[in-house]
Design a protein around this motif. Structure first.
Motif, PDB file in Angstrom:
ATOM      1  N   ASN A   1       0.926  -1.174   0.022  1.00 11.70           N
ATOM      2  CA  ASN A   1       0.033   0.089   0.141  1.00 11.70           C
ATOM      3  C   ASN A   1       0.773   1.288  -0.176  1.00 11.70           C
ATOM      4  OD1 ASN A   1      -1.925  -1.825   0.111  1.00 11.70           O
ATOM      5  ND2 ASN A   1      -2.963  -1.093   1.955  1.00 11.70           N
TER       6      ASN A   1
ATOM      7  N   GLN B   1      -6.113   3.492  -3.925  1.00 17.11           N
ATOM      8  CA  GLN B   1      -5.809   2.005  -3.475  1.00 17.11           C
ATOM      9  C   GLN B   1      -6.825   0.807  -3.827  1.00 17.11           C
ATOM     10  OE1 GLN B   1      -3.138   1.054  -1.633  1.00 17.11           O
ATOM     11  NE2 GLN B   1      -2.531   2.962  -0.687  1.00 17.11           N
TER      12      GLN B   1
ATOM     13  N   ASN C   1      -6.061   3.338   2.847  1.00 12.71           N
ATOM     14  CA  ASN C   1      -4.707   2.985   2.723  1.00 12.71           C
ATOM     15  C   ASN C   1      -3.916   2.397   4.053  1.00 12.71           C
ATOM     16  OD1 ASN C   1      -4.671   6.044   3.285  1.00 12.71           O
ATOM     17  ND2 ASN C   1      -2.512   5.849   3.656  1.00 12.71           N
TER      18      ASN C   1
ATOM     19  N   CYS D   1      -3.281  13.916   1.246  1.00 12.37           N
ATOM     20  CA  CYS D   1      -3.502  14.719  -0.030  1.00 12.37           C
ATOM     21  C   CYS D   1      -4.758  15.381  -0.162  1.00 12.37           C
ATOM     22  CB  CYS D   1      -2.951  13.755  -1.169  1.00 12.37           C
ATOM     23  SG  CYS D   1      -4.156  12.854  -1.888  1.00 12.37           S
TER      24      CYS D   1
ATOM     25  N   ASP E   1     -10.682   9.611  -4.332  1.00 16.01           N
ATOM     26  CA  ASP E   1      -9.041   8.994  -4.249  1.00 16.01           C
ATOM     27  C   ASP E   1      -9.228   7.508  -4.559  1.00 16.01           C
ATOM     28  OD1 ASP E   1      -6.867   8.199  -3.466  1.00 16.01           O
ATOM     29  OD2 ASP E   1      -6.582   9.175  -1.718  1.00 16.01           O
TER      30      ASP E   1
ATOM     31  N   ALA F   1      -0.809  11.308  -7.251  1.00 13.19           N
ATOM     32  CA  ALA F   1      -1.881  11.551  -6.677  1.00 13.19           C
ATOM     33  C   ALA F   1      -2.215  12.744  -5.954  1.00 13.19           C
ATOM     34  CB  ALA F   1      -2.554  10.197  -5.859  1.00 13.19           C
TER      35      ALA F   1
ATOM     36  N   LYS G   1       1.410   2.576  -7.164  1.00  9.69           N
ATOM     37  CA  LYS G   1       0.554   1.540  -6.134  1.00  9.69           C
ATOM     38  C   LYS G   1       0.218   0.657  -7.104  1.00  9.69           C
ATOM     39  CE  LYS G   1       0.418   4.745  -2.995  1.00  9.69           C
ATOM     40  NZ  LYS G   1       0.983   4.858  -1.640  1.00  9.69           N
TER      41      LYS G   1
ATOM     42  N   CYS H   1       3.529   7.875   3.925  1.00 10.99           N
ATOM     43  CA  CYS H   1       3.667   9.018   3.243  1.00 10.99           C
ATOM     44  C   CYS H   1       4.337  10.404   3.590  1.00 10.99           C
ATOM     45  CB  CYS H   1       2.373   9.516   2.885  1.00 10.99           C
ATOM     46  SG  CYS H   1       1.547   8.232   1.692  1.00 10.99           S
TER      47      CYS H   1
HETATM   48  N1  PLP Z   1      -4.071   8.669  -1.722  1.00 13.07           N
HETATM   49  C1  PLP Z   1      -3.806   7.305  -1.102  1.00 13.07           C
HETATM   50  C2  PLP Z   1      -4.970   6.532  -0.622  1.00 13.07           C
HETATM   51  C3  PLP Z   1      -2.765   6.820  -0.903  1.00 13.07           C
HETATM   52  O1  PLP Z   1      -2.596   5.696  -0.312  1.00 13.07           O
HETATM   53  C4  PLP Z   1      -1.468   7.740  -1.209  1.00 13.07           C
HETATM   54  C5  PLP Z   1       0.006   7.279  -1.009  1.00 13.07           C
HETATM   55  O2  PLP Z   1       0.243   6.780  -0.110  1.00 13.07           O
HETATM   56  C6  PLP Z   1      -1.666   8.809  -2.083  1.00 13.07           C
HETATM   57  C7  PLP Z   1      -3.074   9.267  -2.012  1.00 13.07           C
HETATM   58  C8  PLP Z   1      -0.557   9.601  -2.534  1.00 13.07           C
HETATM   59  O3  PLP Z   1      -0.120   9.109  -3.906  1.00 13.07           O
HETATM   60  P1  PLP Z   1       1.261  10.017  -4.594  1.00 13.07           P
HETATM   61  O4  PLP Z   1       2.319   9.183  -3.784  1.00 13.07           O
HETATM   62  O5  PLP Z   1       0.922   9.411  -5.986  1.00 13.07           O
HETATM   63  O6  PLP Z   1       1.164  11.390  -4.404  1.00 13.07           O
END
Ligand code: PLP
Length: 386
Positions: A11, A183, A155, A104, A180, A71, A206, A329
Motif C-alpha cells: 500500500n 488503493q 490506505n 493529499c 481518491d 495522486a 500503487k 507518506c
Molecule cells: N491517496 C492514497 C489513498 C494513498 O495511499 C497515497 C499514497 O500513499 C496517495 C493518495 C498519494 O499518492 P502519491 O504518492 O502518488 O502522491
C-alpha cells in the motif's frame, strides 16, 4: 540468488513491474511529445497509448484523463474553489472531506482552511453518510457549489467506502465528488460511468508503475478545475509542463498489466487471512482494525496491546520483513494514525500494517509467521526458533 528480504508494504508502493520498467527505459530517449516532427509524433503516441490504458482501468475515456506528478498533485488540482465550465467561471464555496482521507485530500488542496469541513467515519472506519448529508443540507448554495472528497479504500485499514451511496448524496445536493481511488484502482473493477464519483484520482506506484506520476480521470471534461500548474498547453491546458514521458509510459504499462488481473484477489486474500490467523495465534489479544466491515483483501492493520508499533517494525525489519505503521507518506515518520483516531481508537502502541500483492508468496507469509513467533517468544521469555 537467495531472496533475503520479504516485502509486505504494497500500500506504500507496489514493486515496479518488469513491463513498467521496460516501458520507462524505452521512453527515456523519446523526443518531446509536443514537437511536430516524426520523433515528436512518436513520443506523442507513447503518451496517447498510456492515456488510453490508464483511463480504461477505471472505465474512463482517454480524453478525460490528465497526467500529473502523482495522486497528491491530482488532489491539489481538483480540490480548488475555482473551476471553469467552458468559458464560464464556476465557484465551489466549500470542500467537505472525510476525516480518514489520505493527507493529499485532507489538506484541503487550494481551499482556505475556513472553507473546509470534515465528515467522520464510524468505529468500523466507514464514512458517516448521515453526517455528510447533514453538512450538505446546511450548505449555502448562494455562495457557491459544494465539493466533496472521499477515499474509495483506506490506505491504512483497507476499509472500503460506500462510494456509490456517497455519490448519490452528493448528486442530490448538486455537488461534485472527487474520489481518491489510489488503493482500489487496478485491484478491483472501477467504472467511472457507474455512479462512483465525478473525478477519480490515481497513482502509478500503487499498481506497479514508477513513482512520481499519477492522473485524474473525469466522467467528462465539461467542468474542469483552474490548472494548478499553468503555462504551456500540455494536457489540454489542464497541467502545463513537458510530460514526464517515461513515468507516463511506465504508468500505462502497469495499468495494462493490472487490467488483466483485475478482481483476482483470491490468493491475496487467502495469504492475508493466513497472516491474521498466525497473528491471533501468537498474540490472542491483537486487534485487527476494520475487520468488521468490507476491507481490501490485501491489507491488515493491527495493534498488539503492550507492544509499540515502532518496536515491532524494527523487529520485523531485522528479520528481513518490510511492513509499515499505517501511512508511509511522510518519510519514516511513525506517529499516531489520524485514521485510527477518526475511528475512535487511540492506543499509544500504534498499529502495524501488512499489505501484499499478486507477487506475494506462501513463503513470504511463512517468514512473517516465523518473525511473529520470534517476537512472541521474546516477549514471553521463551527460547526463540533458530
Ligand atoms: N491517496 C492514497 C489513498 C494513498 O495511499 C497515497 C499514497 O500513499 C496517495 C493518495 C498519494 O499518492 P502519491 O504518492 O502518488 O502522491
Amino acid at each position: 540468488m537467495t531472496k533475503t528480504r520479504t516485502y509486505l508494504d504494497y500500500n506504500a508502493s507496489a514493486p515496479l513491474l518488469a513491463e513498467a520498467r521496460a516501458a520507462v527505459v524505452d521512453a527515456l530517449s523519446a523526443a518531446n511529445p509536443s514537437s511536430v516532427h516524426s520523433e515528436g509524433r512518436a513520443a506523442r503516441q507513447i503518451v496517447d497509448r498510456a492515456r488510453r490504458s490508464v483511463a480504461a482501468l477505471v472505465g474512463g475515456a482517454a480524453e478525460h484523463a490528465t497526467f500529473t506528478s502523482g495522486a497528491t498533485e491530482a488532489a491539489a488540482t481538483l480540490l480548488s474553489p475555482d473551476w471553469r465550465m467552458g468559458r464560464s467561471a464556476l465557484r465551489f464555496s466549500k470542500l467537505y472531506v472525510c476525516e480518514a482521507d489520505h493527507a493529499c485530500t485532507l489538506s484541503g488542496g487550494r481551499f482556505a482552511a475556513a472553507d473546509v469541513e470534515h465528515f467522520g467515519v464510524d468505529e468500523k472506519g466507514v464514512a458517516d453518510l448521515a453526517g455528510l448529508e447533514s453538512l450538505l443540507s446546511a450548505h449555502d448554495r448562494e455562495k457557491g457549489l459544494p465539493l466533496v472528497a472521499v477515499h474509495a479504500a483506506n490506505n491504512e485499514t483497507g476499509v472500503v467506502q460506500p462510494v456509490a451511496d456517497i455519490a448519490q448524496v452528493v448528486k442530490d445536493a448538486g455537488g461534485v465528488l472527487i474520489v481518491d481511488a489510489v488503493q482500489v484502482a487496478g485491484r478491483y473493477s472501477v467504472d467511472i460511468t457507474d455512479n462512483c464519483g465525478d473525478f477519480l484520482i490515481l497513482s502509478a506506484h500503487k499498481i506497479g508503475g514508477p513513482k512520481g506520476v499519477g492522473a485524474f480521470v473525469g466522467r467528462s471534461d465539461l467542468m474542469m478545475p483552474v490548472p494548478l500548474i499553468p503555462g504551456g498547453g500540455q494536457e489540454k491546458g489542464h497541467r502545463a509542463g513537458t510530460e514526464n514521458l517515461s513515468g507516463i509510459a511506465g504508468f500505462g504499462a502497469a495499468a495494462e498489466v493490472a487490467a488483466e488481473g483485475i478482481g483476482a484477489m483470491g490468493n491475496v486474500q487467502a495469504l492475508r487471512d493466513q497472516a491474521e490467523t498466525a497473528l491471533l495465534a501468537q498474540f490472542p489479544g491483537a486487534i485487527i482494525h476494520g475487520k468488521r466491515t468490507a476491507r481490501l483483501a490485501n491489507t491488515s492493520l493491527f495493534t498488539i496491546p503492550g507492544l509499540k508499533a515502532e518496536t515491532a517494525l524494527i523487529a520485523f525489519d531485522l528479520a528481513g520483513i518490510a511492513v509499515s505503521s499505517g501511512s508511509a507518506c511522510s518519510s519514516g515518520r511513525v506517529g499516531p494514525s489520524h485514521v485510527l483516531k477518526a475511528m475512535g481508537f487511540e492506543a499509544e502502541e500504534g498499529a502495524v500494517r501488512l499489505s501484499i500483492g499478486a507477487e506475494t508468496t506462501a513463503t513470504d507469509i511463512g517468514r512473517f509467521e516465523a518473525a511473529l513467533a520470534d517476537l512472541a517468544a521474546r516477549r514471553s521469555g521463551r527460547p526463540q526458533a533458530a
